[in-house]
Structures are given as structure tokens and as C-alpha cells.
Design an enzyme around this catalytic site. Structure first.
Site, PDB file in Angstrom:
ATOM      1  CG  HIS A  73      -7.861  -1.343  -1.502  1.00  0.00           C
ATOM      2  ND1 HIS A  73      -6.926  -1.726  -2.779  1.00  0.00           N
ATOM      3  CD2 HIS A  73      -9.135  -1.192  -2.004  1.00  0.00           C
ATOM      4  CE1 HIS A  73      -7.619  -1.432  -3.814  1.00  0.00           C
ATOM      5  NE2 HIS A  73      -8.997  -1.136  -3.566  1.00  0.00           N
ATOM      6  CD  GLU A  88      -2.719  -1.220  -0.086  1.00  0.00           C
ATOM      7  OE1 GLU A  88      -3.371  -0.551  -0.527  1.00  0.00           O
ATOM      8  OE2 GLU A  88      -3.117  -2.546  -0.080  1.00  0.00           O
TER       9      GLU A  88
END
Length: 280
Positions: free
Chosen positions: A159, A20
Site C-alpha cells: 500500500h 494511493e
């Protein structure tokens, strides 16, 4: 690594990696904020790494909305320099896997390039489940969540690095089962099916004007005149590192005018001179 190309995935170690980040482009100064690596042997987990990372810069609001990771979450987290060795160790001798592998490989290339040591990123080829999805399947969409849904793979919170790594690992396992009907049975077969091996890119080594090169070497600020549209502004910047994107050279720097990290395109710097201590 050539000795594994003729073997099935189940017979070689694989490491599924997900990152990320503060934004979408390492060339524009974005950095890793979370990294996960899941090492599988015979499709069984044997090691994992899951770590928030202090990027040394603010996270873009759009990136925070996607990942749910905010500046306060990474405050106090280790910088990538303290994570690099563990990532290299868990990846040693393994085929690397990611969904949209060039994205993760590009960010890792930057992070390793910024280390004050000779350690480099993992050198093994990457398998990309996104490219396999596009080339071998007919999914309605090819995002990780959409591919997982089509293949019946349960997903956790999207995510976040470890959840996405787990999802990617199971997506690849189910993909491998299905593509055997095309006689794609080995690591080499899969690498060719995705369009060829993907490797972590080498860090850019752009040619820099003397003042900028000296500022980087001496860790000195620069006074620049910068052209943006029809306007020119004068500012003092503290260069951090050069990057390159689509044939353009950039310098990522701390801008004293904006009191924040900024990315400057080299061909828009009209003039630059060193700021000597005590003279400005």
C-alpha cells in the site's frame, strides 16, 4: 495502439501504475495522495515516477491506516495538476497495467477532469492483474499480496505506490509465463482473457439544475436545503465539481456548516439559490 495487440508483452512498452487515495470512491469526493508509474521495455525499467500528491482535502482515517500516509505527509506536496504532465509523458504509447485497474483508472479520470486545461488521461488500454488472477488462476485470495505470495514474488511495504507498482510488474511477468500454456501469447490475447480491454472512463457530464450549474460556472456559493433521512438542514456550500455513481448525481462541495468538504446527493437537495456577495 492496434499495432501492438498482436505482439508479446516483452516487445511493447508497459507502464505499471499504482495510486494511493484518501478513500475508496472518486465519485464521493476522494482524491489521489500518491502515484507511481514504472515504465518497462523488454521487462527492463527505463523510467519511473513516484510522487506524493496534495489532495486538497483530509485523508480518511481508514485510508491512512492502510497506506500509512497522513495529512502531514502530503502537506506541501504538489497537487495533481503539477504531476499530470509527467504521468502523461511516461505513459505515452504504452500499455497500462494495474492490480484492480478500474480503481486506478477511475481516480485518474477524475484528477485529469479537474485540470484547468485540455490534457486528458492516458488513452491506452489497461491490463488488470486482478482480473487475470480471477479468470486464469486458482489462488486462494486475489489481493496483490496474496497473488504475489502464490507466484513467489517478493514484496516490499504494501500500500505504498511504488512498492505496489513493482510487485504488480513482477506478478504480470510471472503470469505471462504461466498462461502461455493456454496459448495466450500476445497483448490482445491477454486483454481478451481478462474480459476485454479496460479504458480510463470519460468524466461524467450530468445534467445539473440551473442554480448549481451557475454556481459552478461563476464559482459562487449556494444556500441549499438538504434532506438526510427525515431531517432537513439549511447550509451554505461552495460547489467544487459534480460526479456520478450508480446512476446517482452528486456534487462535491465545501460545506460552511461543517467546515469541511462534503458530498451531496443531488436528489436530496430540496432547494438551492445563489448567494450573491454582500447579500448574506
Amino acid at each position: 495502439m492496434d499495432d501492438v495487440l498482436g505482439r508479446a508483452l516483452v516487445d511493447v512498452p508497459i507502464v505499471v501504475i499504482d495510486t494511493e487515495t484518501t478513500g475508496l470512491s472518486p465519485a464521493l469526493g476522494h482524491r489521489i495522495i500518491e502515484v507511481a508509474a514504472l515504465r518497462l521495455e523488454g521487462w527492463r525499467e527505463v523510467a519511473r515516477l513516484n510522487q506524493l500528491v496534495d489532495p486538497g482535502r483530509p485523508i480518511d482515517p481508514g485510508a491512512s491506516r492502510v497506506s500509512g500516509i497522513y495529512d502531514e505527509d502530503v502537506a506541501g506536496a504538489p497537487p495533481f495538476a503539477q504531476v499530470a504532465q509527467a504521468l502523461s509523458e511516461i505513459s505515452d504509447g504504452a500499455i497500462l497495467v494495474a492490480h484492480n485497474a478500474p480503481f486506478d483508472a477511475g481516480f485518474l479520470a477524475l484528477e485529469y477532469a479537474l485540470l484547468d486545461e485540455d490534457a486528458g488521461p492516458p488513452s491506452s488500454p489497461w491490463l488488470c492483474t486482478l482480473r487475470l488472477a480471477r479468470r486464469l488462476f486458482y489462488f486462494r485470495r486475489n489481493s496483490l499480496g496474496a497473488v504475489a505470495y502464490e507466484l513467489g514474488v517478493p514484496t516490499g511495504r504494501a500500500h505504498r505506490a511504488m512498492n505496489d507498482a513493482r510487485t504488480t510488474a513482477e506478478v504480470l511477468r510471472r503470469m505471462e509465463r504461466q498462461v502461455q500454456r493456454y496459448r495466450l501469447q500476445t497483448v490482445g490475447d491477454l486483454l481478451q482473457a481478462q474480459g476485454g480491454p479496460i479504458y480510463t472512463p470519460a468524466p461524467p457530464q450530468p445534467s445539473l439544475p440551473p442554480a448549481l450549474a451557475e454556481a459552478l460556472a461563476r464559482n459562487c456559493p449556494l444556500r441549499i436545503r438538504y434532506k438526510s433521512g427525515r431531517q432537513q438542514t439549511e447550509r451554505i456550500i461552495e460547489p467544487l465539481y459534480p460526479t456520478e455513481r450508480d446512476g446517482k448525481i452528486y456534487v462535491v462541495a465545501y460545506c460552511q456548516l461543517r467546515h469541511a468538504q462534503r458530498t451531496f446527493r443531488l436528489d436530496r437537495i430540496v432547494s438551492a439559490r445563489l448567494v450573491e456577495p454582500g447579500r448574506e
